[in-house]
Scaffold this motif. Structure first.
Motif, PDB file in Angstrom:
ATOM      1  N   TYR A  37       1.332  -1.196  -0.114  1.00 24.69           N
ATOM      2  CA  TYR A  37      -0.025   0.273   0.035  1.00 24.69           C
ATOM      3  C   TYR A  37       0.567   1.090   0.545  1.00 24.69           C
ATOM      4  O   TYR A  37       2.131   0.929   0.427  1.00 24.69           O
ATOM      5  N   LEU A  39       0.032   5.195   1.250  1.00 26.12           N
ATOM      6  CA  LEU A  39      -0.962   6.805   1.245  1.00 26.12           C
ATOM      7  C   LEU A  39      -0.577   8.143   1.357  1.00 26.12           C
ATOM      8  O   LEU A  39       1.318   8.229   1.018  1.00 26.12           O
ATOM      9  N   ASN A  49      -5.104   5.816   1.650  1.00 27.03           N
ATOM     10  CA  ASN A  49      -4.459   5.038   0.792  1.00 27.03           C
ATOM     11  C   ASN A  49      -4.781   5.489  -0.561  1.00 27.03           C
ATOM     12  O   ASN A  49      -5.304   6.228  -1.142  1.00 27.03           O
ATOM     13  N   VAL A 456      -5.088   2.123   5.867  1.00 23.29           N
ATOM     14  CA  VAL A 456      -5.195   1.552   4.747  1.00 23.29           C
ATOM     15  C   VAL A 456      -6.496   1.708   4.039  1.00 23.29           C
ATOM     16  O   VAL A 456      -6.686   0.972   2.660  1.00 23.29           O
ATOM     17  N   GLU A 458      -9.627   1.052   1.814  1.00 24.27           N
ATOM     18  CA  GLU A 458     -10.392   2.441   2.016  1.00 24.27           C
ATOM     19  C   GLU A 458     -11.960   2.635   2.226  1.00 24.27           C
ATOM     20  O   GLU A 458     -12.202   3.996   1.652  1.00 24.27           O
TER      21      GLU A 458
END
Length: 612
Positions: A37, A39, A49, A456, A458
């Motif tokens: 992931y 950010l 994210n 993380v 959504e």
């Protein structure tokens, strides 16, 4: 006083008594559950994210603390939407002599803003406000002030829902404060407005119910009205997130106003709780939009959709998604899957994953199947081993013992994090937390895992829940379990307040009690609480009841609210000016002491407060 300020006042007042807050950390790049992931920082400073840059593509604007850019948009001749004042659209229909609004916002202040923005496109007066449902109707007093002859049109259930407290979406109004507490966690209400933990997506606050105007016209399903020469038809049978929805058809423009299409993956289940959202009923609403031959679809949350074929394809895909989740859940049940297996059982086909209005940025898909299971057959999963259950604490203690004790569980949790299995690590640390919720080591590790997960994921709902609880676990705030804003509780009638005492009785304290206390509040009829050996009956009219009250408590409305909210001791309330007892005062005080003080700060904490 605005609700948000009221709540922040509570939180801030408690912070000096908390131990020093601990910092929460998250890497901008990493892996979560084995998946990389990244950010990034959004316009209001919020970290989220990077995928959300594209997965909110339907809204076509950079997001910060709201879904929608502030502007008035022309959809067609005489058709507009007012956008960006809160997490919703306000559809506008211009007629020959006036303007019709679909909803009025969340406060009188928002109502005034709507009128200002409206004046940029027309000088015509507002002649009607149609309430979509009971969530966005609190700017109406501002509209009525300026246009006193305006109609206010609603589903016939809306006013009674508000009066009974059902607008919170609870099956039982008594648990409305519990859902309100969830609402605070779901919509970033307790988090900073700026910085990396700021709201992402739609931020809302509690509506200012003083802005509500009682409907002047209540409509039934299929009813038709002509407003300023324009025909409208109203449909009331579609329960989406409340049962007081109003889907509106305007045949002359082939236009539908609705709250069934949201423009993103909806909350088929809301983490705060609420009534069951039946996929079949919501699907019927979407198919109604299609079958009417709609060419313009204006929605409370979804972006306007124009064109008969585009509307058809959009609502069919949205309806198919609801049916997919429901049908696959029922299949999983027939295949013997248990409730906890269902979230991982659902695998969305590519057709849904590619739909720009089904991005998993609001509701969380994994949470949708289990409530369908419970609605369909209840909690039992057909495994006889699960008929009788251990308490959560006993189960955790037994598991910790089986794994070799607390130190071993901590080690296993650390190993799970290294292996990229943060969900299992969180489950492990939660066993420890459940057995000792004041242990700061357990709290900190749980908080760090929740914080990373929130950043993380959504789903903005899951983000807010995770980060808010991480804040509470690291002593950044005190998190109430039950929430009832002043603006709501101060407007509750004696009946609304006292009927909730049925669930507050302590049956052990009151096990030998047979006592009827009448309440006289202002000019209202006397109501009462009759406790019969640990069970309470609410008496709607004491004068018509079969039993004479043992005592009558004359009490002011403000004192009754203080009693209900556990703000003062019972003896202090009884001694206040304006309050009196006809009967034995000590017996009344003893009787009222049988009811739990659920709003007292010592009791009303979702996460235990660690004090210095």
């Amino acid at each position: 006083m605005k609700a948000s300020k009221f709540f922040f006042g509570i939180i801030i007042s408690l912070i000096p008594f908390l131990v020093k807050a601990q910092e929460l950390k998250v890497e901008k790049k990493g892996t979560f559950m084995g998946t990389p992931y990244e950010l990034i920082e959004f316009p209001n400073g919020a970290w989220a994210n990077k995928t959300l840059q594209t997965d909110y593509k339907m809204f076509k604007v950079p997001l910060s603390s709201n879904f929608i850019k502030k502007e008035v948009v022309k959809i067609a001749d005489g058709i507009y939407t007012i956008n960006g004042l809160f997490a919703s659209y306000i559809p506008v229909i211009e007629t020959k002599n006036g303007v019709i609004l679909y909803d009025s916002g969340t406060s009188p202040e928002i109502g005034r803003e709507i009128l200002k923005m409206l004046e940029t496109v027309t000088n015509k007066p507002v002649i009607a406000v149609i309430y979509s449902h009971s969530h966005y109707i609190y700017g109406s007093t501002a509209i009525k002030e300026k246009y006193p002859n305006a109609l206010f049109i609603a589903n016939s259930r809306l006013a009674s829902n508000l009066a009974s407290g059902q607008a919170a979406g609870s099956v039982f109004p008594e648990i409305g404060p519990l859902l309100n507490g969830g609402l605070m966690q779901q919509f970033h209400m307790l988090l900073p407005r700026e910085g990396k933990d700021a709201p992402f997506g739609g931020f809302i606050s509690f509506p200012d119910i003083s802005g509500f105007v009682v409907p002047t016209v209540e409509v039934e399903d299929g009813q038709k009205l002509n407003i300023d020469g324009v025909d409208f038809q109203f449909f009331t049978g579609f329960n989406v997130d409340t049962d007081d929805q109003l889907l509106v058809w305007m045949p002359s423009k082939k236009l539908v106003l609705n709250n069934a299409f949201w423009g993103f993956m909806p909350n088929m289940y809301s983490l705060r709780g609420s009534n069951f959202r039946d996929p079949e009923i919501i699907t019927q609403a979407l198919f109604k939009i299609r079958d009417l031959g709609t060419e313009i679809m204006l929605s409370t949350h979804g972006v306007p959709t124009v064109g008969k074929q585009e509307v058809k394809e959009t609502v069919e895909t949205y309806a198919d998604f609801y049916n997919f989740v429901k049908d696959q859940t029922l299949k999983a049940m027939l295949l013997g899957r248990s409730p906890q297996d269902l979230g991982k059982f659902l695998k969305l086909p590519e057709h849904f994953r590619n739909a720009e209005y089904l991005c998993e940025t609001y509701g969380a898909l994994e949470t949708f199947a289990e409530p369908i299971y419970h609605h369909a057959r209840g909690w039992f999963d057909n495994d006889a081993a699960n008929i009788f259950k251990l308490t959560r604490e006993d189960e955790a203690k037994n598991l910790i013992k089986a794994m070799g004790g607390p130190e071993s569980v901590l080690k296993l949790s650390d190993e799970a994090i290294k292996d990229g299995d943060q969900i299992w690590a969180l489950k492990l640390i939660n066993y420890l937390y459940v057995t000792d919720p004041s242990n700061q080591t357990y709290r900190t590790q749980k908080a760090q895992l929740l914080y990373q997960m929130g950043m993380v994921l959504e789903s903005q709902n899951a983000r807010s829940w995770c980060i808010t609880q991480a804040y509470a676990l690291t002593n950044k705030l005190a998190l109430p379990r039950l929430v009832l804003p002043d603006m709501i509780v101060n407007n509750m009638t004696p009946t609304m307040l006292l009927t909730q005492y049925k669930i507050r009785i302590d049956p052990e304290k009151a096990g030998n009690t047979n006592y009827l206390l009448a309440f006289a509040v202002g000019d209202a009829k006397k109501v009462g609480l009759h406790c019969r050996y640990g069970v309470v009956e609410f008496i709607d009219d004491v004068d018509k009841y079969i039993q004479t009250p043992d005592a009558i408590l004359t009490i002011t409305q403000s004192s009754l609210v203080d009693l209900f909210m556990n703000r003062k001791a019972v003896g202090q309330i009884l001694a206040e000016q304006g309050n009196s007892v006809n009967g034995d005062k000590q017996e009344v005080e003893k009787f009222l002491s049988n009811f739990d003080e659920i709003f007292s700060p010592q009791v009303n904490q979702a996460i235990p407060v660690i004090q210095e």
